[in-house]
Design an enzyme around this catalytic site. Sequence first.
Site, PDB file in Angstrom:
ATOM      1  N   HIS A  68      47.849  44.034  39.569  1.00  0.00           N
ATOM      2  CA  HIS A  68      46.443  43.666  39.441  1.00  0.00           C
ATOM      3  C   HIS A  68      45.895  44.158  38.104  1.00  0.00           C
ATOM      4  O   HIS A  68      45.256  45.204  38.031  1.00  0.00           O
ATOM      5  CB  HIS A  68      45.670  44.271  40.622  1.00  0.00           C
ATOM      6  CG  HIS A  68      44.226  43.860  40.697  1.00  0.00           C
ATOM      7  ND1 HIS A  68      43.721  42.709  40.114  1.00  0.00           N
ATOM      8  CD2 HIS A  68      43.160  44.454  41.300  1.00  0.00           C
ATOM      9  CE1 HIS A  68      42.421  42.629  40.355  1.00  0.00           C
ATOM     10  NE2 HIS A  68      42.050  43.678  41.057  1.00  0.00           N
ATOM     11  N   CYS A  90      36.574  42.171  39.462  1.00  0.00           N
ATOM     12  CA  CYS A  90      37.990  41.779  39.568  1.00  0.00           C
ATOM     13  C   CYS A  90      38.127  40.260  39.580  1.00  0.00           C
ATOM     14  O   CYS A  90      39.223  39.726  39.446  1.00  0.00           O
ATOM     15  CB  CYS A  90      38.621  42.344  40.828  1.00  0.00           C
ATOM     16  SG  CYS A  90      38.385  44.103  41.020  1.00  0.00           S
TER      17      CYS A  90
END
Lengths: 381, 126
Positions: free
Chosen positions: A331, A82
């Site tokens: 996200h 991420c």
Amino acid sequence: MSKVYVVGVGMSNVGRFYERSLRDLAAEALFKAIDDSGNLTPEYVVVSNMLSSQAEQENLASLIADYCGLRGSSGFKVEAACGSGGAAVLVGYSLVASGLAKVVAVVGVEKLSERTTPEVARGLAYAADADFELPYGISFSGLNALVMRYYMMKYNVKREEMSAWPVLMHENGYYNPYAHLRMRITVDDVIKSPVIADPIRLLDSCPISDGAAAVILTSEELARKYNDTPVLIAGIGNALDSTDISSRYELDTFLASKLSAERAFKLAKLSPKDVDVAELHDAYSINGVVTLEDVGFAPKGMGAKLVAEGRFRIGDKPVINPSGGLKSRGHPVGATGVYQVCEVVMQLRGDFPGVKVGGEVGLTQNIGGVGSNITTIILRR
Amino acid sequence: MWRLKDILLNLVGTKCLNCGHVFYPPKAACPKCSSRNVKKVSLGTSGKVITYTVVNVPIEGFESMSPLIIALVDTGGGKVLTQLTNVKPDEVYVGMEVEATVRRSATTLDGYVPYIIKFKPKERYS
């Protein structure tokens, strides 16, 4: 070492776009960034992404560069789970700082809406330890839940105090036209939302999003020539911690958050008290709170309590996540770190189309894994 | 999974012979002092729950085992991420004494049925 400036930013909306492809999202962001830069032509296309292999597509730099009319340019993909976006900006920075390239495009992109939640959850869990954590079936929500329970017990933090984080994020994200989840929520909504991985609830968690963001980086010479509002990358730092959480020294501190921030501040010759606006990586409420402390904006154990007392919103210094953060902006995994840089650059230039902070100095922090691969970037007008 | 059988079924960690640090999972060098002078050590078979979670939204492959109780257990030798078994979610608490046992994990995506160490509440004999 040459100074490195951000002279162009571009973002697609963040959301679930069933009708759009990865290359289409990437092209939107890249073209917007190139146009914003005064039409500089990138020599390098550095792509950040985590999970495109789930759609059987790798080799993204070739794909995107060629799709966008940049056949013959240089490039490759950077992967740090991420935290891929921040890491890719660091690579782009290095190319310009070293003199190897004068104009670099960094494009973050993620496209996950065709996949089911268990598939994406498994893909995200590949950022954990495949030999020693995956066989137990632990999800990313689960790993962060272990941290959240430990933190709340150690510092006697109430559920209501922890809930102030997502409420503030949605308050900010409500005004962000790019945001995935533009709705206001209350502490009561958070406390009553379904349990994902106890004590993490649905409204502690970011959505899984599609999206692409791009920045154009260039040297001082070209920055001044082509752009009226260049923003300096004053400091940048990356740090690693264990992939597993079993061997962590402390569960309630992200060592890599602390170290990467220290490295970035040292390079920028600045400190946390100089920061006007920051975008932190709140995949879950607990990540926002812990990194607020580890970057140096709050004393240990006080992050959630200070947010609940009303700190870090517009008018305060620093303002945290005026975009709405991962919680509300969303996200788009491998693109998130590039979104953060676009948002802070726009804040410093004064043209962010949501909650406006302004200021001189901004910070982004992008996390891969459960705090295991973190890049901190300091931007200065 | 086969190459991991000794580690996953015996709870083996690493001890640094330079600085004495003991950690799990095993690593090729010490995270604290970087020494490669490390040896495998047994972590023991019982411990206490430091923190835990109940995972309601499973990852692919674990749907049939949901909800999963995952805990971080301090064995005295090192901290171990593990699954708890023979216990209901609302019976787990921080500080709970647990002991290792061998159980089946979820079938892997390529069709293997791995056996791994899980922890269950420590049985008391009077």
